[in-house]
Design an enzyme around this catalytic site. Structure first.
Site, PDB file in Angstrom:
ATOM      1  N   LYS A  27      -6.592  -4.912  -3.021  1.00 12.13           N
ATOM      2  CA  LYS A  27      -7.246  -5.553  -1.871  1.00 12.13           C
ATOM      3  C   LYS A  27      -8.282  -4.621  -1.255  1.00 12.13           C
ATOM      4  O   LYS A  27      -8.015  -3.439  -1.052  1.00 12.13           O
ATOM      5  CB  LYS A  27      -6.194  -5.975  -0.836  1.00 12.13           C
ATOM      6  CG  LYS A  27      -5.363  -4.845  -0.252  1.00 12.13           C
ATOM      7  CD  LYS A  27      -4.250  -5.420   0.622  1.00 12.13           C
ATOM      8  CE  LYS A  27      -3.479  -4.361   1.369  1.00 12.13           C
ATOM      9  NZ  LYS A  27      -4.253  -3.509   2.270  1.00 12.13           N
ATOM     10  N   ASP A  29       0.784  -1.245   0.000  1.00  9.62           N
ATOM     11  CA  ASP A  29       0.000   0.000   0.000  1.00  9.62           C
ATOM     12  C   ASP A  29       0.818   1.300   0.000  1.00  9.62           C
ATOM     13  O   ASP A  29       0.463   2.260   0.709  1.00  9.62           O
ATOM     14  CB  ASP A  29      -0.961   0.022   1.190  1.00  9.62           C
ATOM     15  CG  ASP A  29      -1.955  -1.124   1.169  1.00  9.62           C
ATOM     16  OD1 ASP A  29      -1.926  -1.925   0.223  1.00  9.62           O
ATOM     17  OD2 ASP A  29      -2.769  -1.219   2.111  1.00  9.62           O
ATOM     18  N   CYS A  35      -2.140  -2.382   7.833  1.00  2.00           N
ATOM     19  CA  CYS A  35      -2.108  -3.325   6.701  1.00  2.00           C
ATOM     20  C   CYS A  35      -0.889  -4.239   6.709  1.00  2.00           C
ATOM     21  O   CYS A  35      -0.979  -5.403   6.309  1.00  2.00           O
ATOM     22  CB  CYS A  35      -2.238  -2.561   5.389  1.00  2.00           C
ATOM     23  SG  CYS A  35      -3.881  -1.804   5.241  1.00  2.00           S
TER      24      CYS A  35
HETATM   25  N1  TIU Z   1      -2.629   0.481   4.269  1.00  2.00           N
HETATM   26  C1  TIU Z   1      -3.125   0.735   5.482  1.00  2.00           C
HETATM   27  O1  TIU Z   1      -2.479   0.521   6.490  1.00  2.00           O
HETATM   28  N2  TIU Z   1      -4.386   1.292   5.527  1.00  2.00           N
HETATM   29  C2  TIU Z   1      -4.857   2.025   6.574  1.00  2.00           C
HETATM   30  O2  TIU Z   1      -6.024   2.346   6.643  1.00  2.00           O
HETATM   31  N3  TIU Z   1      -3.935   2.406   7.503  1.00  2.00           N
HETATM   32  C3  TIU Z   1      -4.124   3.229   8.568  1.00  2.00           C
HETATM   33  O3  TIU Z   1      -3.181   3.390   9.334  1.00  2.00           O
HETATM   34  N4  TIU Z   1      -5.287   3.841   8.753  1.00  2.00           N
END
Ligand code: TIU
Length: 224
Positions: free
Chosen positions: A133, A28, A166
């Protein structure tokens, strides 16, 4: 140990990295989470905590690609019609701006929008799978298991953001499925430094509860 195994200094003990069976999974690293002016910053987060991971990830990617080892990227996001967005996730946070609304870089966490894409510094090369995802973990409702299985992957070096969300969810999912996970601490980041620290401690606690923790330099030392 064989010729194609290298030992990485790690905690709680060295990680025996099998060069024929280890993927780099970059979680991500999307514009909306990392770029100034993106969704993450709009919510009041300090993106510098995440941006410090860009250079170490770039160095690791460069070395990984130079050895022709497998690289896989993920992106968190949803179909434009939001049919894969659970009602529970949609209302979570009670924020004025929700997933699917128009944000600073297009519709928030919607596939195909500029903010949903991966930052240019770490952009996937042709041939590197990008797994979209809808959840926090990379295994839920994705074809990642098939990709790993078809490539004979047994170990995963997990990097990206955020450490306690994530990245952690993915490491836990992978661990339960029998994958050995190594997390280089400088290649993962959180908007909350204390969560980052604790999340890493949780991974390596109790003899390696969910996996191993190291530093990108310790990996580079044995693959370059
Ligand atoms: N990629 C990921 O960690 N998505 C999130 O929503 N992270 C947060 O820390 N909110």
């Amino acid at each position: 140990m064989n010729d194609r195994t290298v030992s990485v200094e790690a905690e709680p003990y060295p990680f025996e990295l099998a060069l024929d069976a280890c993927a780099l999974l970059v979680i991500d690293m999307q514009r909306d989470f990392l770029e100034p002016g993106g969704f993450g910053e709009m919510l009041g987060n300090d993106v510098s905590h995440l941006r410090r991971t860009i250079e170490p990830n770039r160095a690791l990617l460069r070395a990984w690609r130079a050895r022709a080892l497998p690289v896989i990227h993920t992106r968190e996001g949803h179909r434009p019609d939001l049919s894969d967005l659970s009602p529970a996730k949609k209302i979570r946070g009670r924020s004025k701006t929700q997933i699917g609304d128009v944000g600073p870089m297009g519709r928030i966490l919607v596939r195909g929008e500029p903010g949903h894409d991966i930052i240019p510094e770490l952009y996937p090369l042709p041939g590197e799978p990008v797994v979209d995802k809808p959840g926090k973990g990379a295994f839920f409702a994705t074809d990642l298991p098939a990709i790993l299985q078809h490539r004979g992957i047994r170990q995963i070096v997990v990097t990206g953001v955020t450490t306690e969300v994530c990245v952690h969810t993915t490491v836990r999912e992978a661990n339960d499925r029998g994958y050995d996970c190594l997390v280089p601490a400088d290649c993962v980041g959180s908007y909350f430094p204390e969560f980052h620290e604790m999340a890493l401690r949780m991974i390596k606690a109790q003899g390696g509860l969910f996996g191993w923790v190291s530093h990108s330099e310790q990996i580079l030392a044995v693959i370059t």
